[in-house]
Design a protein around this motif. Structure first.
Motif, PDB file in Angstrom:
ATOM      1  N   VAL A 148      -0.053   6.808 -13.058  1.00 41.66           N
ATOM      2  CA  VAL A 148      -1.069   7.604 -13.764  1.00 41.66           C
ATOM      3  C   VAL A 148      -0.418   8.409 -14.886  1.00 41.66           C
ATOM      4  O   VAL A 148      -0.930   8.456 -16.014  1.00 41.66           O
ATOM      5  CB  VAL A 148      -1.833   8.520 -12.786  1.00 41.66           C
ATOM      6  N   ASP A 149       0.720   9.050 -14.599  1.00 42.98           N
ATOM      7  CA  ASP A 149       1.422   9.821 -15.623  1.00 42.98           C
ATOM      8  C   ASP A 149       1.806   8.934 -16.806  1.00 42.98           C
ATOM      9  O   ASP A 149       1.628   9.327 -17.964  1.00 42.98           O
ATOM     10  CB  ASP A 149       2.683  10.477 -15.055  1.00 42.98           C
ATOM     11  N   PHE A 150       2.294   7.752 -16.536  1.00 44.92           N
ATOM     12  CA  PHE A 150       2.681   6.841 -17.618  1.00 44.92           C
ATOM     13  C   PHE A 150       1.465   6.450 -18.449  1.00 44.92           C
ATOM     14  O   PHE A 150       1.517   6.457 -19.673  1.00 44.92           O
ATOM     15  CB  PHE A 150       3.370   5.592 -17.067  1.00 44.92           C
TER      16      PHE A 150
ATOM     17  N   THR B  21       0.832  -1.205   0.000  1.00 45.37           N
ATOM     18  CA  THR B  21       0.000   0.000   0.000  1.00 45.37           C
ATOM     19  C   THR B  21       0.870   1.260   0.000  1.00 45.37           C
ATOM     20  O   THR B  21       0.581   2.219  -0.726  1.00 45.37           O
ATOM     21  CB  THR B  21      -0.944  -0.013   1.216  1.00 45.37           C
ATOM     22  N   GLU B  22       1.929   1.266   0.787  1.00 42.44           N
ATOM     23  CA  GLU B  22       2.832   2.412   0.811  1.00 42.44           C
ATOM     24  C   GLU B  22       3.496   2.603  -0.551  1.00 42.44           C
ATOM     25  O   GLU B  22       3.649   3.728  -1.026  1.00 42.44           O
ATOM     26  CB  GLU B  22       3.885   2.248   1.910  1.00 42.44           C
ATOM     27  N   TRP B  23       3.871   1.497  -1.200  1.00 40.00           N
ATOM     28  CA  TRP B  23       4.461   1.595  -2.532  1.00 40.00           C
ATOM     29  C   TRP B  23       3.442   2.199  -3.508  1.00 40.00           C
ATOM     30  O   TRP B  23       3.790   3.070  -4.309  1.00 40.00           O
ATOM     31  CB  TRP B  23       4.905   0.215  -3.029  1.00 40.00           C
TER      32      TRP B  23
ATOM     33  N   SER C   8       1.766   5.980  -7.266  1.00 41.21           N
ATOM     34  CA  SER C   8       0.535   6.079  -8.051  1.00 41.21           C
ATOM     35  C   SER C   8       0.594   7.221  -9.060  1.00 41.21           C
ATOM     36  O   SER C   8       0.096   7.093 -10.185  1.00 41.21           O
ATOM     37  CB  SER C   8      -0.686   6.224  -7.137  1.00 41.21           C
ATOM     38  N   GLY C   9       1.209   8.325  -8.689  1.00 40.53           N
ATOM     39  CA  GLY C   9       1.336   9.447  -9.619  1.00 40.53           C
ATOM     40  C   GLY C   9       2.133   9.058 -10.851  1.00 40.53           C
ATOM     41  O   GLY C   9       1.764   9.401 -11.986  1.00 40.53           O
TER      42      GLY C   9
END
Length: 121
Positions: free
Chosen positions: A109-111, A98-100, A105-106
């Motif tokens: 999403v960017d990719f 979860t921490e990873w 996550s940004g």
């Protein structure tokens, strides 16, 4: 054990990964890491799981020794789910995952957005 053999169809490692790696299993196990919860609390914490899918997920986790179900003799009966001793061993790996996810996550999403934009052109 070699990495390739851990995921053969008849390997217990593969079965175990399939049980804990489903979308809803990870979310339920993460929610239960904080302590026992009632089904209505798990629905609220999961962000979109239906009661039917929650019940199926809890039964699967319970049937594999990761979650236990407690029924209290009250009117109406109260039911809570919690992690078993075996389920508790998943707390640290799920928190790390979860921490990873939060940290990266940004970038994911960017990719995805850049890949979608590249295929459209």
């Amino acid at each position: 054990m070699k990495a390739g053999t851990a995921f053969l169809a008849d390997c217990p490692t593969r079965l175990t990964i399939e049980i804990i790696a489903s979308k809803w299993s990870v979310l339920v196990l993460y929610a239960l890491a904080e302590g026992p919860k009632r089904p209505v609390e798990l629905v609220a914490l999961s962000g979109g799981i239906s009661r039917k899918v929650l019940t199926q997920t809890l039964r699967r986790l319970q049937g594999n020794g990761l979650v236990d179900r407690r029924v209290y003799a009250e009117a109406p009966p109260r039911v809570e789910y919690g992690l078993t001793a075996l389920g508790q061993t998943l707390r640290e790996p799920i928190v790390m995952l979860t921490e990873w996810a939060r940290a990266n996550s940004g970038a994911v999403v960017d990719f995805r957005e850049s890949a979608a934009g590249g295929s459209a052109g």
